[in-house]
Scaffold this motif. Structure first.
Motif, PDB file in Angstrom:
ATOM      1  N   ARG A  91     -66.914  62.529 -20.711  1.00 53.43           N
ATOM      2  CA  ARG A  91     -67.304  62.659 -22.115  1.00 53.43           C
ATOM      3  C   ARG A  91     -68.795  62.980 -22.253  1.00 53.43           C
ATOM      4  N   VAL A  92     -69.632  62.396 -21.405  1.00 50.34           N
ATOM      5  CA  VAL A  92     -71.070  62.698 -21.434  1.00 50.34           C
ATOM      6  C   VAL A  92     -71.289  64.167 -21.066  1.00 50.34           C
ATOM      7  N   HIS A  93     -70.620  64.631 -20.000  1.00 43.50           N
ATOM      8  CA  HIS A  93     -70.749  66.044 -19.609  1.00 43.50           C
ATOM      9  C   HIS A  93     -70.275  66.948 -20.747  1.00 43.50           C
ATOM     10  N   LEU A  94     -69.169  66.598 -21.371  1.00 40.01           N
ATOM     11  CA  LEU A  94     -68.623  67.400 -22.460  1.00 40.01           C
ATOM     12  C   LEU A  94     -69.599  67.436 -23.645  1.00 40.01           C
ATOM     13  N   HIS A  95     -70.212  66.313 -23.943  1.00 38.49           N
ATOM     14  CA  HIS A  95     -71.209  66.257 -25.015  1.00 38.49           C
ATOM     15  C   HIS A  95     -72.386  67.186 -24.706  1.00 38.49           C
ATOM     16  N   ARG A  96     -72.867  67.142 -23.471  1.00 38.24           N
ATOM     17  CA  ARG A  96     -73.993  68.003 -23.081  1.00 38.24           C
ATOM     18  C   ARG A  96     -73.610  69.477 -23.138  1.00 38.24           C
ATOM     19  N   VAL A  97     -72.393  69.786 -22.720  1.00 42.50           N
ATOM     20  CA  VAL A  97     -71.916  71.166 -22.784  1.00 42.50           C
ATOM     21  C   VAL A  97     -71.905  71.639 -24.239  1.00 42.50           C
ATOM     22  N   ARG A  98     -71.392  70.810 -25.131  1.00 43.45           N
ATOM     23  CA  ARG A  98     -71.322  71.188 -26.548  1.00 43.45           C
ATOM     24  C   ARG A  98     -72.715  71.356 -27.153  1.00 43.45           C
ATOM     25  N   GLN A  99     -73.646  70.484 -26.772  1.00 42.28           N
ATOM     26  CA  GLN A  99     -75.018  70.626 -27.259  1.00 42.28           C
ATOM     27  C   GLN A  99     -75.607  71.951 -26.803  1.00 42.28           C
ATOM     28  N   THR A 100     -75.400  72.258 -25.539  1.00 39.73           N
ATOM     29  CA  THR A 100     -75.911  73.511 -24.988  1.00 39.73           C
ATOM     30  C   THR A 100     -75.241  74.691 -25.659  1.00 39.73           C
ATOM     31  N   LEU A 101     -73.949  74.582 -25.904  1.00 43.21           N
ATOM     32  CA  LEU A 101     -73.207  75.643 -26.579  1.00 43.21           C
ATOM     33  C   LEU A 101     -73.794  75.918 -27.953  1.00 43.21           C
TER      34      LEU A 101
END
Length: 152
Positions: free
Chosen positions: A133-143
């Motif tokens: 979930r942390v990785h997914l959050h960071r991916v979405r922020q970067t997106l």
């Protein structure tokens, strides 16, 4: 057994290769990983075919093989599979995914592109669900940052 596995291979090979191509910027590794994953599944096909999720097992094997080949990459960017049909978006997605660290890239492919739930992605990647979930959050922020840059 052979006919069942052949059908499984035909049904899943292209999607696996497409998924791996989003997860790895190293195009030469993709087909090798896909073929090795299918070879390992074939060797265990009697047991795998009786399991509850043979495609899930295939993806788990493939992504683990891909992680073993992963080399450190520069961090940044993301992945918008919202409009997967657009070739322009595909280029933006591929470029953004190439900038992500390998684990974030794999989380993006599994959770966003393949629509795997974070708990299942955690099992596939052998991570804690909270880490996914942390990785997914960071991916979405970067997106969001990449999309904002594209909009400007």
């Amino acid at each position: 057994m052979t006919a069942d596995f052949s059908e499984f291979y035909r049904d899943h090979y292209q999607r696996l290769v497409a998924s791996l191509s989003f997860a790895s910027p190293h195009r030469h590794d993709i087909e090798d990983v896909a073929q090795e994953a299918f070879a390992r599944v074939c060797a265990r096909w009697p047991r795998v075919s009786r399991g509850s999720n043979p495609p899930g097992y295939l993806y788990r094997v493939a992504f683990r093989l891909l992680f073993r080949r992963a080399r450190p990459r520069p961090a940044a960017a993301s992945s918008p599979p919202v409009h997967r049909d657009s070739p322009v978006i595909d280029v933006v997605v591929r470029d953004a995914l190439e900038l992500l660290p390998p684990k974030q890239r794999a989380v993006a492919v599994l959770c966003i592109y393949l629509e795997v739930q974070p708990n299942e992605a955690a099992k596939i990647m052998r991570l804690r669900p909270s880490t996914v979930r942390v990785h997914l959050h960071r991916v979405r922020q970067t997106l969001m940052a990449v999309l904002e840059d594209e909009a400007d």
